[in-house]
Write a protein that holds these residues in place. Structure first.
Motif, short mmCIF file in Angstrom:
data_model
loop_
_atom_site.label_atom_id
_atom_site.label_comp_id
_atom_site.label_asym_id
_atom_site.label_seq_id
_atom_site.Cartn_x
_atom_site.Cartn_y
_atom_site.Cartn_z
N UNK A 187 10.45 34.41 8.61
CA UNK A 187 11.27 33.33 8.05
C UNK A 187 12.69 33.78 7.80
N UNK A 188 12.85 35.04 7.36
CA UNK A 188 14.19 35.53 7.05
C UNK A 188 15.04 35.64 8.31
N UNK A 189 14.36 35.76 9.49
CA UNK A 189 15.11 35.93 10.73
C UNK A 189 15.47 34.63 11.42
N UNK A 190 15.06 33.49 10.86
CA UNK A 190 15.30 32.22 11.55
C UNK A 190 16.75 31.77 11.40
N UNK A 191 17.20 31.02 12.41
CA UNK A 191 18.53 30.41 12.34
C UNK A 191 18.48 29.29 11.31
N UNK A 192 19.22 29.46 10.21
CA UNK A 192 19.06 28.52 9.10
C UNK A 192 19.52 27.10 9.41
N UNK A 193 20.60 26.99 10.19
CA UNK A 193 21.08 25.65 10.53
C UNK A 193 20.05 24.90 11.36
N UNK A 194 19.47 25.64 12.33
CA UNK A 194 18.47 24.99 13.18
C UNK A 194 17.22 24.64 12.38
N UNK A 195 16.86 25.56 11.47
CA UNK A 195 15.67 25.34 10.65
C UNK A 195 15.87 24.10 9.77
N UNK A 196 17.08 23.99 9.24
CA UNK A 196 17.39 22.84 8.39
C UNK A 196 17.33 21.55 9.20
N UNK A 197 17.83 21.64 10.42
CA UNK A 197 17.83 20.46 11.29
C UNK A 197 16.41 20.02 11.59
N UNK A 198 15.55 20.99 11.88
CA UNK A 198 14.16 20.67 12.15
C UNK A 198 13.54 19.98 10.93
#
Lengths: 453, 498
Positions: free
Chosen positions: B304-315
């Protein structure tokens, strides 16, 4: 027993207005004089019927309060007198237009009296006063030919009135109203008429580019002041009047498209600059999330129309006061709630009938001045009906204009009566206007050859 | 006619001088000028016609939904004139009806008392189906002639009956399985969105609503019995959120099949925090599927710490976080707050469904249903049909798509992982079930100062061709059941017993 009567009355109202509407359309196209007379009689009967039934119910519901009976009788005399006097003194005036005016006023009187008796009384006095004061207009319009020479004076007068309103609203916070001692006037209502006269006189002289430019600049001045003083409804109406009249005067679609383009650009700019314009649009886009604030009014209006459904809740059975300032800007919703959607659809058709009658005289006028005045007044009337009904139905953003003849409001009623007087004045001149019998015959044969007849 | 002709003759005399002043164009011009006025007339006729069509359309199709609003005071006015219709279950059992009491006054009766209290709601409280179908319940048959005859007979007309998709057997199973615990159960058909059961505890007796209202809402009553936890409750999603973490990881790493992680019972990252696995269990070497099935916190915190936060938020925004869910029920707004400014600790916590993330049970159900339904999220609904008292159908609700969560390939992959949860991971309650379940368990810490946890289960069955999806949440401190998956099993057992 009483409740059964109230229930039946809903259907009687609808029956009567349907019959009235059918008669007004039939009478508008029929050429047989005897049949037309019969249709006029039908209209007057239905008018009296609706008016009587409405006030009878109000009288019953208000513990047989004699005030309603007195108001009823006075109004009845007023209607009959109006119809009779126009018939006697202006035999060539459009009887249909007079009838429609009286019918719409009758419906308005009933609804206003149902909401607020004192307001109804005031409305009635203004109607009497207005009809009396404007009764000479058709005669004057016919006798005095120099009306067309005062173009710039109309514009100056209109602008002066608008500036006064702007000033008073900025200084005293009044709402589009001029206080003249005990009476308050909404000059916007009368500026519409002045505006029509102004453009008609200007184009009557010539329709060169120079003249068009002059008219345009003055028209923009009108509209700008109105937008700044938050009277978006009147601003839009003036814009439509301008477009329609320029089209009719110059026959050039380029002007129409240019002004429509400029109009759209201006509305975008107005949206960006003025917060009150943005607010109207926001309410229109999503009133539901603002239902306990600025969206309250339009939501209540939609509830009213929705609850009224086809046959209405019955006169005095609904709750029109749930809509703030219901009997002014939201008269349409009040009517839909208590009389039902079928009734108000018929009412819309009656308004359309008025519009057709005005446009009809416009097309028959051979003088550009008169034709333009008729086109302007007709567009003003038609577009105002559209704005108020469309606004109440959330078809378009609310603009806060009244339903002519029906809504409560002295200035609105007075200016509407004035419009009808002017149009009737033109009807009164139509035979002078018609050139030759040959042409008249041609029109008649055209009429007869219509397959529908 | 004669008169008119005479008139014309009279007037024709002064026509000449009128002409000079009046007339502008010659004859040929007249036609062209008429064209303009005619065009303007037609424009207005079209405008008015459009207006009429709009109004008719409004009355026919829109008014029913619009007037059904607590702000609409006219409904109360109408209420007095109509005998309110009944609310029925899918198999025709009466869940609410209006009867006359000893004094002849109308009383709303709920035969099953608290069993359906939140979902059917209460007329007095204006909740549940009583609220969402308020206008239908007090509308009369809709038949013109009927309406007139009711009007004429001056008897109270009967309101319309509202048929729901609720199944009594599932409702009872869910109600009993929850026992005395606080929590919620909802089940629906993932392919249509029809809700089969919806239970929230603690409950109340809607028959007592008018008498007990003040007690229930008093400060001393901390149970908030009136809240429908199934739709309005907001909980930390715990490990059920790993569905979205997995989905995001798959999107960012197309080679996720080669994912490998060695779990040592806890994970700590530089600048971050230390996150232990549940019960400090050591999972050893795991593929992504194993990590999902074991609900391995160490693996997911790292991932989870390695995920792209903007993309994660978008999802998560596509997955309806941070916005009002447009369903015909009062749904709480789920929240997802991770962004560029968040700390690494928060990213780790968010990856395993802790942190600031909150979700309502109905939302979680919609997510798992989308996985079951090839990535397509259906709009949940309760009212399937409106009919007259005599049973003739007035309107039917047809299933509608809410949005698309992911592609069908992605959905199938996650469904496969969810199946592994049951066959090899934490979903042990279903090991010997007669039907194949896929799902995800979750335990969510909600208070740093206590060891209590919420227990979650989201899942669907049968795995191959899903017919029912379910979401269960048990609030911390639950007793009498080992966890949410056992509650879910009781409901699914009832479903597949039929």
């Amino acid at each position: 027993m009483q409740s059964i009567f109230f229930e039946i009355s809903k259907y009687i109202f609808i029956f009567m207005i349907a019959f009235y509407t059918a008669a007004s359309y039939r009478a508008a196209v029929i050429s047989d004089e005897a049949k037309r007379k019969h249709l006029h009689a039908v209209q007057i009967t239905m008018l009296i019927g609706v008016h009587f039934l409405g006030f009878f119910i109000l009288w019953l519901c208000n513990d047989l309060d004699s005030r309603y009976a007195i108001l009823y009788v006075s109004e009845l005399f007023y209607f009959l007198a109006t119809i009779l006097f126009y018939k006697l003194f202006y035999p060539k005036a459009s009887r249909l237009l007079t009838h429609n005016m009286c019918f719409l006023m009758a419906v308005g009187f009933i609804m206003i009296a149902r909401i607020d008796y004192d307001a109804a009384l005031k409305q009635f006095f203004i109607a009497m006063l207005g009809t009396g004061a404007t009764f000479l207009i058709p005669w004057i319009f016919k006798k005095v030919k120099s009306f067309r020479n005062f173009g710039l004076i109309y514009a100056a007068l209109g602008l002066l009135l608008l500036i006064l309103v702007l000033f008073s609203s900025r200084v005293f916070g009044a709402n589009l109203v001029l206080e003249l001692g005990p009476v308050s006037v909404q000059p916007g209502e009368f500026v519409k008429i002045l505006f029509c006269l102004f453009i008609a006189s200007m184009f009557n002289k010539d329709t060169s580019f120079r003249q068009v430019a002059k008219v345009t600049i003055l028209a923009i001045a009108h509209v700008l002041i109105l937008v700044v003083s938050k009277d978006l409804g009147t601003a839009l109406i003036l814009f439509v009047i301008y477009v329609m009249m320029i089209f009719c005067a110059t026959h050039k679609l380029t002007y129409v498209f240019a002004s429509l383009g400029a109009g759209s650009l201006a509305s975008v700019l107005a949206y960006k600059i003025f917060s009150h314009v943005r607010q109207r649009v926001e309410i229109f886009l999503d009133p539901w999330s603002r239902i306990d604030g600025i969206g309250y009014q339009i939501c209540q209006s939609l509830f009213a129309v929705g609850m009224g459904s086809w046959f209405g809740m019955g006169l005095n059975q609904g709750m029109p006061t749930a809509i703030p300032v219901a009997y002014k800007d939201f008269m349409f919703s009040c009517l839909a709630e208590e009389f039902g959607v079928i009734f108000v659809l018929a009412l819309i058709l009656i308004c359309l009938n008025n519009l057709i009658l005005i446009m009809n005289i416009a097309s028959r006028c051979r003088t550009l001045f008169y034709r333009l005045v008729a086109v302007g007044l007709g567009s003003s009337y038609g577009f105002q009906v559209f704005l108020t009904i469309g606004g109440a139905m959330k078809m378009i953003p609310m603009t806060g204009v009244t339903l002519p003849f029906v809504s409560y409001g002295g200035s609105s009623l007075l200016s509407s009566i004035c419009i009808v007087a002017l149009v009737n004045g033109m009807y009164n001149m139509r035979h002078e206007e018609a050139v030759s019998d040959v042409e008249k015959k041609k029109i008649k044969t055209e009429h007869k050859s219509k397959p529908a007849r | 006619m004669l008169k008119r002709k005479k008139l014309k003759l009279n007037t024709s005399r002064n026509l000449q001088d009128e002409m000079e002043d009046f007339d502008i164009g010659a004859k040929k011009n007249k036609a062209s000028r008429n064209r303009e006025t005619n065009l303007i007339s037609f424009m207005f006729i079209a405008l008015f016609f459009f207006m009429c069509v709009y109004i008719v359309n409004f009355s026919l199709f829109k008014a029913g939904n619009i007037v059904n609003n607590p702000y609409n005071k006219l409904i109360d006015l109408m209420e007095a004139k109509v005998e309110r219709g009944r609310i029925l279950s899918a198999d025709g059992q009466v869940l609410a009806q209006t009867v006359s009491d000893d004094n002849g006054a109308d009383v709303r009766e709920y035969p099953y008392a608290s069993l359906y209290c939140h979902v059917v709601g209460s007329k007095y409280l204006k909740t549940g189906v009583e609220r969402i179908a308020d206008y239908s319940l007090i509308s009369t048959s809709g038949n013109l002639l009927d309406e007139i005859s009711y009007d004429l007979s001056a008897s109270k007309p009967q309101g319309r009956d509202v048929v729901t998709s609720l199944r009594p057997s599932l409702q009872k199973a869910a109600y009993n399985a929850l026992g005395t615990n606080k929590g919620a159960v909802i089940a629906m058909n993932p392919k249509t969105g029809q809700i089969y059961c919806m239970v929230s505890k603690p409950d109340y007796d809607p028959n007592q609503a008018s008498v007990m209202y003040d007690t229930w809402t008093s400060y001393e009553s901390k149970d908030s019995v009136l809240i429908n936890r199934a739709t309005q409750g907001l909980y930390s999603p715990g490990s059920t959120f790993k569905i979205l973490t997995t989905l995001e990881y798959m999107r960012e790493n197309p080679d996720y099949d080669s994912f490998s992680y060695i779990c040592q019972g806890k994970a700590s990252l530089p600048m971050g925090t230390t996150i232990p696995c549940y019960n400090n269990e050591v999972h050893g070497k795991e593929s992504l599927l194993d990590a999902f099935a074991n609900s391995c916190n160490s693996a997911y915190a790292t991932l989870g710490a390695g995920l792209d936060r903007e993309k994660f938020k978008k999802l998560c925004q596509t997955a309806l976080f941070n916005k009002k869910i447009e369903i015909n029920m009062d749904a709480g707004v789920s929240s997802f707050t991770l962004d560029e400014d968040s700390s690494i600790s928060e990213a780790m916590e968010t990856g395993i469904g802790q942190g600031n993330t909150m979700i309502s049970p109905i939302h979680n159900l919609m997510l798992i249903s989308a996985i079951a339904n090839k990535g397509v999220m259906m709009r949940p609904y309760l009212v399937t049909q409106i009919q007259s008292r005599s049973g003739s159908v007035i309107s039917k609700t047809s299933p509608s798509e809410y949005s698309r969560l992911c592609t069908s390939e992605e959905a199938e992959k996650i469904a496969e992982y969810a199946r592994a949860v049951v066959t090899q991971g934490t979903g042990y309650a279903f090991t010997y079930a007669s039907y194949d379940v896929a799902g995800k368990t979750g335990t969510a810490q909600f208070d740093d100062s206590s060891d209590l946890v919420h227990s979650w289960f989201v899942g669907f069955a049968p795995y191959e061709d899903p017919e029912i999806s379910i979401c269960v949440v048990l609030e911390g401190g639950y007793t009498g059941v080992p966890g949410s998956q056992q509650v879910a099993k009781a409901v699914l057992d009832a479903y597949f017993e039929k």
